[in-house]
Design an enzyme around this catalytic site. Sequence first.
Site, mmCIF file in Angstrom:
data_model
loop_
_atom_site.group_PDB
_atom_site.id
_atom_site.type_symbol
_atom_site.label_atom_id
_atom_site.label_comp_id
_atom_site.label_asym_id
_atom_site.label_seq_id
_atom_site.Cartn_x
_atom_site.Cartn_y
_atom_site.Cartn_z
ATOM 1 N N ASP A 138 -4.108 -10.507 16.680
ATOM 2 C CA ASP A 138 -4.612 -11.841 16.360
ATOM 3 C C ASP A 138 -5.598 -11.714 15.200
ATOM 4 O O ASP A 138 -6.626 -11.048 15.324
ATOM 5 C CB ASP A 138 -5.302 -12.439 17.592
ATOM 6 N N ASP B 134 -0.838 -16.339 12.193
ATOM 7 C CA ASP B 134 -1.926 -15.382 12.353
ATOM 8 C C ASP B 134 -1.875 -14.553 13.636
ATOM 9 O O ASP B 134 -2.831 -13.839 13.934
ATOM 10 C CB ASP B 134 -3.280 -16.095 12.274
ATOM 11 N N GLU B 135 -0.788 -14.607 14.387
ATOM 12 C CA GLU B 135 -0.725 -13.773 15.593
ATOM 13 C C GLU B 135 0.716 -13.440 15.948
ATOM 14 O O GLU B 135 1.649 -14.169 15.621
ATOM 15 C CB GLU B 135 -1.419 -14.448 16.776
#
Length: 372
Positions: free
Chosen positions: A11, A105-106
Amino acid sequence: MESSRKIIHIDMDAFYASVEQRDHPELRGKPVAVGGSSLRGVVASASYEARQFGVKSAMPSVTAARLCPGLIFVKSRFEVYREVSQQIRGIFHTYTDLVEPLSLDEAYLDVTQPKRGPKSATLIAAAIRQQIRQETGLTASAGISFNKFLAKVASDINKPDGMKVIPPEEALAFLEQLPIKAFHGIGKVTAEKMRRMGIFNGEGLKRLSEIELVRRFGKAGRHYYRIVRALDDRPVNPNRIRKSIGAERTYREDIEDPAEMKEKLAYLAGVIFKYMQKSDNYGRTLTLKAKMPDFQIITRSKTFARELKRLEEITAVAYELLEEHREEMPRVRLLGLSVSNLQREQQAEGIQLEIDFEHPNLGNEPHEPDHF
């Protein structure tokens, strides 16, 4: 508790805001919010300097500015964020092909049988985080465990720029001590309901039988029963199905003129049609979403026997939905359109739709055994 899987959840830390601070040195060390600063603006991402004041993602910009008087608003640059995200995913794929992106983003990674590097998931996660820092100038946090739920929870434990490992032999004890609000998938409303029932952590949740949990929380009760016992057999899926394609917009001022609503819907229809056309992936269900001035949300849908493949069709159906339910939405602050029942699978990383935020998810490393 035995499991043969080794799963990492990566993350990125305050991703959009961190990219802006990286690219604009004058923003470093300052409270930054990516998003619109207008009356109807929404925070897309907040730097950790801003988070110290209580500023959070999805918070109205007006509220954020009140909490943090010195907050600096920066317009979003999704093309840049997407490029950095692809660069980071390229790093993931050098270690494993089993990469499941959840957003820009993860992502989850299954490194049970890595393509390179050590057999230890802990060491691989550390190497990935170091490589991300070297190649992008950004920091990432990681959670490592034997299932997706635990890896996801673990990645939040030592944020930012940290790492947490939950090996099988420690999982049950970890979950028993975990506060209810930290359980991924248990939202604020459910957490508050559980607190009123005297459930404050995993140990309290574990006392309830599956039947009792289903009685109190419906189908989600079965999920709660399993996760508090570290039972999650979901594989990392590199080909997640995209269930819908949609776009929405929040307006500076409430809209009550039907003609103006149609004008806005025509624009949204064009946005989603563009992405369906680009991906050659069309759907049979069109959903109209409207948010009232009091924040009540209404959704109304129509489903057809064939896919909607022309912009004119999508626009016409949107107009029909508006006219049929006009009395339910006399005045709106937000309108949205989405298409579902898509004709083919779409990878989760495939489409980043237009989000109008101006108008509207190596530090101190713990020592862990090399085998996990």
